[in-house]
Design a protein around this motif. Sequence first.
Motif, PDB file in Angstrom:
ATOM      1  N   UNK A 295       0.844  -1.205   0.000  1.00  0.00           N
ATOM      2  CA  UNK A 295       0.000   0.000   0.000  1.00  0.00           C
ATOM      3  C   UNK A 295       0.874   1.248   0.000  1.00  0.00           C
ATOM      4  N   UNK A 296       1.957   1.210   0.772  1.00  0.00           N
ATOM      5  CA  UNK A 296       2.897   2.331   0.793  1.00  0.00           C
ATOM      6  C   UNK A 296       3.437   2.588  -0.606  1.00  0.00           C
ATOM      7  N   UNK A 297       3.788   1.520  -1.319  1.00  0.00           N
ATOM      8  CA  UNK A 297       4.307   1.652  -2.689  1.00  0.00           C
ATOM      9  C   UNK A 297       3.239   2.213  -3.630  1.00  0.00           C
ATOM     10  N   UNK A 298       1.994   1.760  -3.461  1.00  0.00           N
ATOM     11  CA  UNK A 298       0.903   2.298  -4.279  1.00  0.00           C
ATOM     12  C   UNK A 298       0.768   3.806  -4.069  1.00  0.00           C
ATOM     13  N   UNK A 299       0.777   4.245  -2.824  1.00  0.00           N
ATOM     14  CA  UNK A 299       0.624   5.671  -2.510  1.00  0.00           C
ATOM     15  C   UNK A 299       1.807   6.468  -3.053  1.00  0.00           C
ATOM     16  N   UNK A 300       2.985   5.897  -2.926  1.00  0.00           N
ATOM     17  CA  UNK A 300       4.185   6.556  -3.453  1.00  0.00           C
ATOM     18  C   UNK A 300       4.089   6.712  -4.971  1.00  0.00           C
ATOM     19  N   UNK A 301       3.662   5.659  -5.646  1.00  0.00           N
ATOM     20  CA  UNK A 301       3.508   5.707  -7.098  1.00  0.00           C
ATOM     21  C   UNK A 301       2.489   6.761  -7.509  1.00  0.00           C
ATOM     22  N   UNK A 302       1.398   6.849  -6.767  1.00  0.00           N
ATOM     23  CA  UNK A 302       0.363   7.847  -7.061  1.00  0.00           C
ATOM     24  C   UNK A 302       0.960   9.245  -7.023  1.00  0.00           C
ATOM     25  N   UNK A 303       1.701   9.562  -5.971  1.00  0.00           N
ATOM     26  CA  UNK A 303       2.226  10.923  -5.804  1.00  0.00           C
ATOM     27  C   UNK A 303       3.334  11.249  -6.802  1.00  0.00           C
ATOM     28  N   UNK A 304       4.131  10.243  -7.175  1.00  0.00           N
ATOM     29  CA  UNK A 304       5.259  10.492  -8.077  1.00  0.00           C
ATOM     30  C   UNK A 304       4.862  10.522  -9.542  1.00  0.00           C
ATOM     31  N   UNK A 305       3.819   9.793  -9.915  1.00  0.00           N
ATOM     32  CA  UNK A 305       3.483   9.654 -11.335  1.00  0.00           C
ATOM     33  C   UNK A 305       2.077  10.151 -11.664  1.00  0.00           C
ATOM     34  N   UNK A 306       1.465  10.929 -10.774  1.00  0.00           N
ATOM     35  CA  UNK A 306       0.081  11.360 -10.990  1.00  0.00           C
ATOM     36  C   UNK A 306      -0.096  11.992 -12.367  1.00  0.00           C
ATOM     37  N   UNK A 307      -1.109  11.537 -13.058  1.00  0.00           N
ATOM     38  CA  UNK A 307      -1.476  12.092 -14.366  1.00  0.00           C
ATOM     39  C   UNK A 307      -2.992  12.091 -14.455  1.00  0.00           C
ATOM     40  N   UNK A 308      -3.573  13.279 -14.390  1.00  0.00           N
ATOM     41  CA  UNK A 308      -5.025  13.399 -14.416  1.00  0.00           C
ATOM     42  C   UNK A 308      -5.633  13.413 -15.798  1.00  0.00           C
ATOM     43  N   UNK A 309      -4.823  13.120 -16.816  1.00  0.00           N
ATOM     44  CA  UNK A 309      -5.318  13.140 -18.192  1.00  0.00           C
ATOM     45  C   UNK A 309      -5.565  11.746 -18.766  1.00  0.00           C
ATOM     46  N   UNK A 310      -5.141  10.707 -18.059  1.00  0.00           N
ATOM     47  CA  UNK A 310      -5.265   9.348 -18.578  1.00  0.00           C
ATOM     48  C   UNK A 310      -6.166   8.530 -17.663  1.00  0.00           C
ATOM     49  N   UNK A 311      -7.284   8.061 -18.200  1.00  0.00           N
ATOM     50  CA  UNK A 311      -8.191   7.242 -17.401  1.00  0.00           C
ATOM     51  C   UNK A 311      -7.481   5.956 -16.982  1.00  0.00           C
ATOM     52  N   UNK A 312      -7.572   5.631 -15.699  1.00  0.00           N
ATOM     53  CA  UNK A 312      -7.000   4.402 -15.183  1.00  0.00           C
ATOM     54  C   UNK A 312      -5.543   4.501 -14.780  1.00  0.00           C
ATOM     55  N   UNK A 313      -4.867   5.583 -15.184  1.00  0.00           N
ATOM     56  CA  UNK A 313      -3.436   5.705 -14.888  1.00  0.00           C
ATOM     57  C   UNK A 313      -3.172   5.690 -13.394  1.00  0.00           C
ATOM     58  N   UNK A 314      -4.041   6.323 -12.619  1.00  0.00           N
ATOM     59  CA  UNK A 314      -3.859   6.416 -11.176  1.00  0.00           C
ATOM     60  C   UNK A 314      -4.649   5.353 -10.410  1.00  0.00           C
ATOM     61  N   UNK A 315      -5.224   4.394 -11.160  1.00  0.00           N
ATOM     62  CA  UNK A 315      -6.040   3.361 -10.539  1.00  0.00           C
ATOM     63  C   UNK A 315      -5.588   1.968 -10.943  1.00  0.00           C
ATOM     64  N   UNK A 316      -6.343   1.292 -11.834  1.00  0.00           N
ATOM     65  CA  UNK A 316      -5.969  -0.077 -12.244  1.00  0.00           C
ATOM     66  C   UNK A 316      -4.567  -0.179 -12.839  1.00  0.00           C
TER      67      UNK A 316
END
Length: 415
Positions: A295-316
């Motif tokens: 979960x820590x890695x998931x949260x880290x990935x979210x903050x480092x690679x956030x992209x609000x232009x691609x559906x699913x990029x920050x999820x699945x």
Amino acid sequence: MVNIRSLGNTKSSLFSTISFATILFLILLTISVFSNFFLQSIYKEETRVSLTHKSHFQFRSSSLPTLSYSVEEKITEAYNINRDSLIPPINATEQERIAWFKEKLRAFDVFKSTKLTSQFAERARKFLDNTCEVQFFMTWISPARSLRQREILVLESVFKAHPHGCLMILSSTMDSIHGNRILKPLQDLGFRVIAVKPDLSFLLKNTPAEAWFRQMKKGNKDPGEIPLAQNLSNLLRLAVLYKYGGAYLDIDFIVIKKLSGLRNSIGAQSMDAETGKWSRLNNAVLIFDKNHPLLFKFIEEFSLTFDGNKWGHNGPYLVSRVIERVRRRPHYNFTVLPSMAFYPVHWNRITGFFQKPVDPAMSRWVSAKLLQLSEETYGVHLWNRQSSDLRIGEGSIIGRLISDHCVLCEDIYNA
């Protein structure tokens, strides 16, 4: 020499004009006051009727109290709808979106500290006690009035399989008078369910996303073209599991078997039929211990690679990327379940699960599929993006799955 008669006529004409204007003003004022009173009366009555007789649910009348909406609640709900439907400008540049975001920042409720957010930690502590069979979490980012009978069926399925479970719905809109009324029938049956407005600042404290969220609150980040609430929902589920541990479920996931035997598990959305290897994971169902390193890695990935232009990029796609990188590393201790566990039907074939059998061959297929689900599946993701407008056909797979525990609904085939 002044013409007295002309002067008199002039005064008389002027007096008549003033008198007529005064009378006309009084008439218009009276009409305006009466019209406002009349329109307010109609508004109140229409509000009451629309919530009393035009509910989104088909509950038995004995199960749900009459929903009467005050004008104040209606105004608040309208505000919630406008707030939650904030959509960035289309085809804008990154700088244009950031400028828009800064201008609209005050309208984003998730960034505000309120009395309810300040109470989140204490409310969560009291609700999530040691008597919970399983701690379940869901998110709801739409207006409370948008929660339909379909979602109520999902909530019921959780408690059918886990009568001593606890379900916390993280939602600003459901943590309201109207939201409480929606959940009351479930609570009256003895189910432990509550809607709580989340405090993201509290949940993200001491996580890799804390600094990212701080910059978002200042309007210094590009929110992207996708509504921000959708992406924050992806982050919220990770943060609440990291903080408390338990099971996160999308509100379009019907539970058909106990999940209490699973730990640190995520499901494959699709797999290679020949090799049995997964090709994509999904974050609609997440079951993890508190403070789990993945979960820590998931949260880290979210903050480092956030992209609000691609559906699913920050999820699945996010969970798929991370697990692909760490699956051979020690100390992560997690299980990837096959697609039959949570996603037994692909999103582009979900329609078949809702269809009424029209011939003996289809009836046999439904029976065979139900047998397979009973052996291999914990629940069925309904893929609401594709199925939200579908009716549950009589005798369909979905109809058969939920018919044995539909307590509050009058007719599941109108769900």
